[in-house]
Design an enzyme around this catalytic site. Structure first.
Site, PDB file in Angstrom:
ATOM      1  NE  ARG A 180       9.512   7.857 -16.475  1.00 23.11           N
ATOM      2  CZ  ARG A 180      10.678   8.483 -16.395  1.00 23.11           C
ATOM      3  NH1 ARG A 180      10.936   9.485 -17.204  1.00 23.11           N
ATOM      4  NH2 ARG A 180      11.574   8.125 -15.507  1.00 23.11           N
ATOM      5  NE  ARG A 184      12.601  -5.008 -22.173  1.00 26.67           N
ATOM      6  CZ  ARG A 184      13.064  -4.522 -21.031  1.00 26.67           C
ATOM      7  NH1 ARG A 184      12.970  -5.228 -19.922  1.00 26.67           N
ATOM      8  NH2 ARG A 184      13.639  -3.343 -20.999  1.00 26.67           N
ATOM      9  NE  ARG A 256       1.472  13.360  -6.354  1.00 25.03           N
ATOM     10  CZ  ARG A 256       0.436  13.247  -5.522  1.00 25.03           C
ATOM     11  NH1 ARG A 256      -0.428  14.251  -5.389  1.00 25.03           N
ATOM     12  NH2 ARG A 256       0.261  12.143  -4.807  1.00 25.03           N
ATOM     13  NE  ARG A 286      10.254   4.809  -5.964  1.00 24.53           N
ATOM     14  CZ  ARG A 286      10.766   5.289  -7.102  1.00 24.53           C
ATOM     15  NH1 ARG A 286      10.905   4.520  -8.149  1.00 24.53           N
ATOM     16  NH2 ARG A 286      11.156   6.537  -7.183  1.00 24.53           N
ATOM     17  CD  GLU A 307      10.074   7.088  -3.599  1.00 22.09           C
ATOM     18  OE1 GLU A 307      11.100   6.387  -3.487  1.00 22.09           O
ATOM     19  OE2 GLU A 307       9.703   7.572  -4.676  1.00 22.09           O
ATOM     20  CE1 TYR A 355       9.759  11.210 -14.140  1.00 20.79           C
ATOM     21  CE2 TYR A 355       7.550  10.788 -14.939  1.00 20.79           C
ATOM     22  CZ  TYR A 355       8.615  10.420 -14.179  1.00 20.79           C
ATOM     23  OH  TYR A 355       8.556   9.258 -13.453  1.00 20.79           O
ATOM     24  CG  ASP A 357      14.782   9.814 -17.213  1.00 19.77           C
ATOM     25  OD1 ASP A 357      14.183   9.915 -16.125  1.00 19.77           O
ATOM     26  OD2 ASP A 357      14.424   9.034 -18.113  1.00 19.77           O
TER      27      ASP A 357
HETATM   28  N1  UDP Z   1       4.288   2.935 -12.697  1.00 24.48           N
HETATM   29  C1  UDP Z   1       3.299   2.115 -12.238  1.00 24.48           C
HETATM   30  N2  UDP Z   1       3.639   0.999 -11.544  1.00 24.48           N
HETATM   31  C2  UDP Z   1       4.913   0.677 -11.263  1.00 24.48           C
HETATM   32  C3  UDP Z   1       5.948   1.521 -11.737  1.00 24.48           C
HETATM   33  C4  UDP Z   1       5.594   2.658 -12.450  1.00 24.48           C
HETATM   34  O1  UDP Z   1       2.124   2.395 -12.426  1.00 24.48           O
HETATM   35  O2  UDP Z   1       5.150  -0.345 -10.603  1.00 24.48           O
HETATM   36  C5  UDP Z   1       3.888   4.157 -13.441  1.00 24.48           C
HETATM   37  C6  UDP Z   1       3.782   5.373 -12.515  1.00 24.48           C
HETATM   38  O3  UDP Z   1       2.713   6.188 -12.944  1.00 24.48           O
HETATM   39  C7  UDP Z   1       5.104   6.054 -12.716  1.00 24.48           C
HETATM   40  C8  UDP Z   1       5.361   5.798 -14.187  1.00 24.48           C
HETATM   41  O4  UDP Z   1       4.850   4.482 -14.425  1.00 24.48           O
HETATM   42  O5  UDP Z   1       5.033   7.429 -12.403  1.00 24.48           O
HETATM   43  C9  UDP Z   1       6.816   5.895 -14.614  1.00 24.48           C
HETATM   44  O6  UDP Z   1       7.571   4.992 -13.840  1.00 24.48           O
HETATM   45  P1  UDP Z   1       9.108   5.217 -13.517  1.00 24.48           P
HETATM   46  O7  UDP Z   1       9.630   3.973 -12.893  1.00 24.48           O
HETATM   47  O8  UDP Z   1       9.766   5.729 -14.733  1.00 24.48           O
HETATM   48  O9  UDP Z   1       8.987   6.358 -12.405  1.00 24.48           O
HETATM   49  P2  UDP Z   1      10.130   7.113 -11.531  1.00 24.48           P
HETATM   50  O10 UDP Z   1      11.167   6.113 -11.176  1.00 24.48           O
HETATM   51  O11 UDP Z   1      10.644   8.247 -12.378  1.00 24.48           O
HETATM   52  O12 UDP Z   1       9.374   7.587 -10.342  1.00 24.48           O
END
Ligand code: UDP
Length: 390
Positions: A180, A184, A256, A286, A307, A355, A357
Site C-alpha cells: 500500500r 520514492r 483489529r 499515531r 490511536e 482491507y 479503501d
Molecule cells: N505502516 C508502517 N508504518 C507507518 C505507516 C504504515 O509500518 O508509519 C504499515 C502498517 O503495517 C500499516 C500498513 O503499513 O498497517 C498500511 O499503512 P496505511 O497507512 O495504508 O494504513 P491505514 O491508514 O489503512 O491504517
C-alpha cells in the site's frame, strides 16, 4: 417492472451506494443500522468543544484513480483539495529521535542516514547497500520491507508500527499490506499516488446523508438486523461482519479494533493531521489532529486522538480484517456458507472481510447494484447472486 423490496444492512458507504441505486431504479429500499448514526466507520461529527470536524472512527482521506467514482462522490458533496502528508517520529540510523517524512522518500532517506544524496545516488545506495536483493519474490510484510528498503529503514519505520497495528510479527503478515505504501527517490511526500484526492467539505456523514436522501429509501437507525428478517425482503445486501451474519457458528474471524484517547489542545498540537510513531515502546500507533483534515476551516482549539490498536473482542467494533493463514482457512468456510445463502449479497470491508479503501468500496457497490438491477429488470427470477469476490 415489478417493484422490489430490498434491505440494506449497514448505513455505511456500501449500503448507501447500493440502496441509492436501487431506489433510483424504482425499488423500495430500507436501510438499517445498529448504531445511532449513518456513515459506518467513515462517520464524521463536529466536536462540541472545539467545532472541529472529527473523523470519529479514525482518519479517512478520499483518494482514487477511478474518475467515475470521483464524479459520483462529487455529485453529492463538494470535495476540497486535500493532500495527505504524514509524518512519523522515530530514531535515525545513529539512534537520534527525529520527525521524518512519509512515505519513505528522499528526504526521509537523507535525514535518516545523515546524507545529502541525489535521487540516483539514493536509489543506488538503497538497492546496493541496504536492500536484501536475494529475496526474489517477497511473500511477507517483512520480506517486502527487507527487499525494498532494507533492515535499518524497516526497523525504524515499519517493524514497531506494524507490530503495534497488527499485534503480530511482520513475518506473519502478507506483503500486500506494505505494498500500500510507495518508496520514492524524490521529495514527493504525498502519501497517495492517485489522480484524485480530497476531503468532503462538510464531512463524510453529510455526503452519505445526501446519498441516502431519496424518497424510495427509508433509514432506520439503532435497528439491529436479525437473520430471520431475510424472508420479508426480495433481497438483502449485508455489509456487517461476514462471520456475524452466521452467528459466528464456525468461529470468529480475526479483526483489529481501535481505541481512541481523545484530548484537546489550545492551539496547534502537532502541526499536521497525522503523526505516526515508529517505535514499539510508544504504545499508540499515531496521533491524529483533526482540524488539519479541514485546512480550509479556522479553529483556535484542537481535538486530537491517540490511536491504539488491539485484537477485537466480541462486542468491539471491527476495523481491520487480519487475514492471516488461520483466518484464510476459516474465511474459505464462511465464503462457502455465504454462497449457499440465497437472497443475500455480502458487501463492503466487513461483509467480504477485505482491507478495502473507500473508493474501491464505492466502485464495488456501484457494480454490484448495476448488475443486480439488470438481473431484476430482465425477469422475475432472482439471479443466483454470489457474494463479492474475496
Ligand atoms: N505502516 C508502517 N508504518 C507507518 C505507516 C504504515 O509500518 O508509519 C504499515 C502498517 O503495517 C500499516 C500498513 O503499513 O498497517 C498500511 O499503512 P496505511 O497507512 O495504508 O494504513 P491505514 O491508514 O489503512 O491504517
Amino acid at each position: 417492472m415489478t417493484q422490489g423490496k430490498f434491505l440494506m444492512v449497514g448505513a455505511g458507504l456500501s449500503g448507501a451506494v447500493i440502496g441509492r441505486h436501487l431506489a433510483e431504479a424504482g425499488h423500495q429500499v430500507t436501510v438499517v443500522d445498529s448504531r445511532d448514526h449513518i456513515g459506518g466507520n467513515c462517520h464524521t461529527r463536529r466536536d462540541a468543544d472545539t467545532g472541529v470536524m472529527v473523523h470519529v472512527y479514525g482518519p479517512h482521506i478520499f483518494h482514487t484513480d477511478d474518475a467515475e467514482v470521483w464524479d459520483y462522490v462529487n455529485g453529492f458533496e463538494t470535495f476540497k483539495p486535500y493532500k495527505n502528508r504524514v509524518k512519523t517520529t522515530s530514531q535515525d540510523a545513529a539512534g537520534k529521535r527525529q520527525v521524518f517524512s512519509l512515505p519513505v522518500n528522499l528526504h526521509t532517506i537523507n535525514q535518516f542516514f545523515d546524507k545529502t544524496m541525489r535521487p540516483d545516488e539514493a536509489r543506488a545506495f538503497i538497492t546496493q547497500e541496504q536492500a536484501d536483493t536475494s529475496i526474489a519474490d517477497p511473500q511477507t510484510f517483512e520480506e517486502q520491507a527487507m527487499r525494498f528498503v532494507g533492515r535499518e529503514l524497516y526497523e525504524a519505520f515499519f517493524k514497531g508500527y506494524t507490530i503495534k497495528q497488527w499485534g503480530c510479527q511482520p513475518s506473519e503478515l502478507p506483503a500486500s499490506i506494505l505494498k500500500r505504501l510507495p518508496v520514492r527517490f524524490n521529495y514527493d511526500d504525498n502519501y497517495f499516488f492517485h489522480k484524485y484526492q480530497g476531503m468532503p467539505e462538510n464531512g463524510y456523514t453529510a455526503m452519505i446523508g445526501k446519498i441516502l436522501d431519496h424518497p424510495g429509501l427509508t433509514v432506520k437507525l439503532e435497528t439491529v438486523f436479525d437473520r430471520a428478517q431475510t424472508g420479508e425482503y426480495d433481497h438483502v445486501f449485508y455489509s456487517g461482519p461476514l462471520d456475524g451474519y452466521f452467528g459466528y457458528e464456525l468461529g470468529r474471524l480475526g479483526y483489529r479494533t481501535l481505541d481512541f484517547e481523545r484530548f484537546t489542545y489550545d492551539g496547534d498540537y502537532q502541526g499536521c493531521a497525522v503523526m505516526n510513531y515508529g517505535e514499539q515502546e510508544v504504545p499508540y500507533t499515531r496521533i491524529t489532529e483533526h482540524k488539519h483534515f479541514s485546512p480550509w476551516e479556522d479553529h483556535a482549539g484542537s481535538v486530537c486522538y491517540r490511536e491504539f490498536s488491539r485484537a477485537a473482542e466480541p462486542g468491539d467494533i471491527p476495523y481491520y480484517p487480519i487475514r492471516q493463514v488461520a483466518e484464510k482457512a476459516l474465511l474459505g468456510d464462511y465464503v462457502k456458507l455465504s454462497e449457499a445463502t440465497k437472497g443475500v449479497t455480502f458487501v463492503g470491508r466487513l461483509g467480504t472481510y477485505r482491507y478495502l479503501d473507500m473508493d474501491v468500496t464505492i466502485r464495488e457497490a456501484l457494480d454490484t447494484a448495476v448488475e443486480f438491477v439488470g438481473h431484476w429488470t430482465a425477469g422475475t427470477a432472482m439471479p443466483a447472486f454470489q457474494s463479492a469476490p474475496l
